[in-house]
Design a protein around this motif. Sequence first.
Motif, mmCIF file in Angstrom:
data_model
loop_
_atom_site.group_PDB
_atom_site.id
_atom_site.type_symbol
_atom_site.label_atom_id
_atom_site.label_comp_id
_atom_site.label_asym_id
_atom_site.label_seq_id
_atom_site.Cartn_x
_atom_site.Cartn_y
_atom_site.Cartn_z
ATOM 1 N N PRO A 202 -7.710 22.362 2.950
ATOM 2 C CA PRO A 202 -6.595 23.314 2.878
ATOM 3 C C PRO A 202 -6.521 24.004 1.516
ATOM 4 C CG PRO A 202 -5.785 21.040 2.905
ATOM 5 C CD PRO A 202 -7.261 20.965 3.112
ATOM 6 N N LYS A 203 -6.378 25.325 1.580
ATOM 7 C CA LYS A 203 -6.278 26.113 0.336
ATOM 8 C C LYS A 203 -5.700 27.463 0.698
ATOM 9 C CE LYS A 203 -10.815 28.277 0.750
ATOM 10 N NZ LYS A 203 -11.039 27.781 2.112
ATOM 11 N N GLU B 8 -0.955 25.174 -9.642
ATOM 12 C CA GLU B 8 -0.727 23.838 -9.053
ATOM 13 C C GLU B 8 0.284 23.932 -7.907
ATOM 14 O OE1 GLU B 8 -0.506 24.450 -12.292
ATOM 15 O OE2 GLU B 8 -1.523 22.900 -13.461
ATOM 16 N N ASP B 9 1.319 24.780 -8.107
ATOM 17 C CA ASP B 9 2.336 24.954 -7.057
ATOM 18 C C ASP B 9 1.730 25.624 -5.831
ATOM 19 O OD1 ASP B 9 4.168 23.838 -8.793
ATOM 20 O OD2 ASP B 9 4.852 25.764 -9.575
ATOM 21 N N SER B 10 0.835 26.583 -6.063
ATOM 22 C CA SER B 10 0.160 27.253 -4.932
ATOM 23 C C SER B 10 -0.621 26.229 -4.123
ATOM 24 C CB SER B 10 -0.867 28.297 -5.417
ATOM 25 O OG SER B 10 -0.280 29.212 -6.266
ATOM 26 N N ALA B 11 -1.351 25.366 -4.826
ATOM 27 C CA ALA B 11 -2.194 24.381 -4.142
ATOM 28 C C ALA B 11 -1.339 23.466 -3.260
ATOM 29 C CB ALA B 11 -2.975 23.565 -5.165
ATOM 30 N N ILE B 12 -0.235 22.962 -3.818
ATOM 31 C CA ILE B 12 0.640 22.066 -3.047
ATOM 32 C C ILE B 12 1.268 22.815 -1.874
ATOM 33 C CG2 ILE B 12 2.871 20.846 -3.157
ATOM 34 C CD1 ILE B 12 1.961 19.743 -5.884
ATOM 35 N N ARG B 13 1.762 24.025 -2.131
ATOM 36 C CA ARG B 13 2.409 24.811 -1.061
ATOM 37 C C ARG B 13 1.432 25.090 0.074
ATOM 38 N NH1 ARG B 13 1.826 29.739 -0.114
ATOM 39 N NH2 ARG B 13 1.099 30.335 -2.190
ATOM 40 N N GLU B 14 0.203 25.480 -0.279
ATOM 41 C CA GLU B 14 -0.775 25.811 0.763
ATOM 42 C C GLU B 14 -1.154 24.599 1.604
ATOM 43 O OE1 GLU B 14 -2.025 28.523 1.990
ATOM 44 O OE2 GLU B 14 -1.124 29.957 0.617
ATOM 45 N N VAL B 15 -1.313 23.453 0.952
ATOM 46 C CA VAL B 15 -1.634 22.237 1.718
ATOM 47 C C VAL B 15 -0.498 21.938 2.700
ATOM 48 C CG1 VAL B 15 -1.974 19.727 1.600
ATOM 49 C CG2 VAL B 15 -3.148 21.216 -0.035
ATOM 50 N N GLU B 16 0.745 22.019 2.216
ATOM 51 C CA GLU B 16 1.900 21.756 3.089
ATOM 52 C C GLU B 16 1.953 22.734 4.256
ATOM 53 O OE1 GLU B 16 5.557 21.617 0.861
ATOM 54 O OE2 GLU B 16 5.061 19.678 -0.060
ATOM 55 N N GLU B 17 1.755 24.043 3.943
ATOM 56 C CA GLU B 17 1.857 25.060 4.996
ATOM 57 C C GLU B 17 0.744 24.914 6.035
ATOM 58 O OE1 GLU B 17 3.882 28.576 2.243
ATOM 59 O OE2 GLU B 17 1.895 28.912 3.094
ATOM 60 N N THR C 36 -1.108 22.263 6.806
ATOM 61 C CA THR C 36 -1.310 20.973 7.482
ATOM 62 C C THR C 36 -0.021 20.248 7.879
ATOM 63 O OG1 THR C 36 -1.273 19.683 5.434
ATOM 64 C CG2 THR C 36 -3.403 20.628 6.091
ATOM 65 N N GLY C 37 1.121 20.687 7.330
ATOM 66 C CA GLY C 37 2.376 19.976 7.600
ATOM 67 C C GLY C 37 2.509 18.673 6.816
ATOM 68 N N VAL C 38 1.536 18.390 5.945
ATOM 69 C CA VAL C 38 1.579 17.145 5.162
ATOM 70 C C VAL C 38 2.362 17.392 3.867
ATOM 71 C CG1 VAL C 38 0.174 15.489 3.843
ATOM 72 C CG2 VAL C 38 -0.570 16.239 6.122
ATOM 73 N N ASP C 39 3.353 16.517 3.593
ATOM 74 C CA ASP C 39 4.131 16.692 2.366
ATOM 75 C C ASP C 39 4.039 15.436 1.484
ATOM 76 O OD1 ASP C 39 5.701 14.918 3.740
ATOM 77 O OD2 ASP C 39 7.387 16.297 4.043
ATOM 78 N N ASN D 125 1.913 9.774 0.509
ATOM 79 C CA ASN D 125 2.341 8.621 1.321
ATOM 80 C C ASN D 125 2.691 9.063 2.739
ATOM 81 O OD1 ASN D 125 2.172 6.819 -0.852
ATOM 82 N ND2 ASN D 125 4.150 7.500 -1.634
ATOM 83 N N PHE D 126 2.401 10.303 3.066
ATOM 84 C CA PHE D 126 2.733 10.877 4.380
ATOM 85 C C PHE D 126 2.131 10.021 5.505
ATOM 86 C CE2 PHE D 126 1.665 13.719 7.923
ATOM 87 C CZ PHE D 126 2.845 14.416 8.118
ATOM 88 N N THR D 127 2.951 9.706 6.501
ATOM 89 C CA THR D 127 2.430 8.901 7.623
ATOM 90 C C THR D 127 2.643 9.581 8.971
ATOM 91 O OG1 THR D 127 4.544 7.742 7.684
ATOM 92 C CG2 THR D 127 2.752 6.648 6.491
ATOM 93 N N GLY D 128 3.216 10.785 8.957
ATOM 94 C CA GLY D 128 3.486 11.477 10.221
ATOM 95 C C GLY D 128 2.226 12.110 10.806
ATOM 96 N N THR D 129 2.438 13.025 11.748
ATOM 97 C CA THR D 129 1.307 13.716 12.378
ATOM 98 C C THR D 129 1.143 15.078 11.714
ATOM 99 O OG1 THR D 129 1.911 12.651 14.446
ATOM 100 C CG2 THR D 129 0.388 14.515 14.591
ATOM 101 N N PRO D 130 -0.033 15.357 11.164
ATOM 102 C CA PRO D 130 -0.262 16.686 10.579
ATOM 103 C C PRO D 130 -0.186 17.786 11.654
ATOM 104 C CG PRO D 130 -1.997 15.134 9.944
ATOM 105 C CD PRO D 130 -1.208 14.492 11.038
ATOM 106 N N ILE D 131 0.295 18.955 11.244
ATOM 107 C CA ILE D 131 0.447 20.074 12.187
ATOM 108 C C ILE D 131 -0.353 21.268 11.685
ATOM 109 C CG2 ILE D 131 2.096 21.680 13.257
ATOM 110 C CD1 ILE D 131 4.198 19.332 12.454
ATOM 111 N N PRO D 132 -1.375 21.712 12.450
ATOM 112 C CA PRO D 132 -2.171 22.863 11.992
ATOM 113 C C PRO D 132 -1.360 24.160 11.999
ATOM 114 C CG PRO D 132 -2.919 22.110 14.167
ATOM 115 C CD PRO D 132 -1.854 21.160 13.723
ATOM 116 N N GLN D 133 -1.545 24.979 10.986
ATOM 117 C CA GLN D 133 -0.869 26.278 10.906
ATOM 118 C C GLN D 133 -1.656 27.270 11.768
ATOM 119 O OE1 GLN D 133 -0.763 27.947 6.961
ATOM 120 N NE2 GLN D 133 0.959 29.288 7.397
#
Length: 202
Positions: free
Chosen positions: A95-96, A106-115, A117-120, A154-162
């Motif tokens: 993810p990127k 650094e904020d872009s990298a974290i935001r893009e991964v979250e958007e 994959t749904g992983v936070d 520590n995310f344990t949920g189900t990732p969601i593809p964008q």
Amino acid sequence: MYKVFVNDKPLFLTNEVAKETDFQLFLLESVDIEQLIVKMFNNKIKKAYLYYPDEKEILKKVKEKIPVKRAGGGLVYNNKGEVLFIFRNGKWDLPKGGCEKNEEIEDSAIREVEEETGVDQLKITKKLQKTYHVFKRNGKYRLKITHWYEMKTNFTGTPIPQENEGIEKVAWLNPEQIKEAMKNSYENIKLLFEEENVYNEQ
């Protein structure tokens, strides 16, 4: 030396003239960089070197010839030591995404991964190397410089593809699965894993 990927083929930016002969050498000062890129995109050139005597200035010179887009991305580990991958355009990728205006990389990298994959719950643990590749958008070539970060979650949920970004699936892969995924990934992603030595862990 920098390694820029054009359609997954290496374009080396170098200040040394090597004696090998399996590539074409161009002078950065005089080359029509767009023509060179077109030839690489069309598989007319498989590997090329761009020569410029001053290694410190070489990337700056390339940036003068081709617009740059900055991006941030993550090599994300979960608590099991698996790595987060996305599957898009028929290939495994990490993810990127592009930097927004006035956003720290650094904020872009974290935001893009979250958007994507749904992983936070992401935490940057170290800075990795940058990768360089050329892409085409609206008929124009651009150089994408991606700043990569190793992250833990520590995310344990189900990732969601964008899906609106063309991501078909998101998966956590273990070292064995990563080896398999690398057979169908991009050269700049393989570089990151060589640096990380992920295969040899566990």
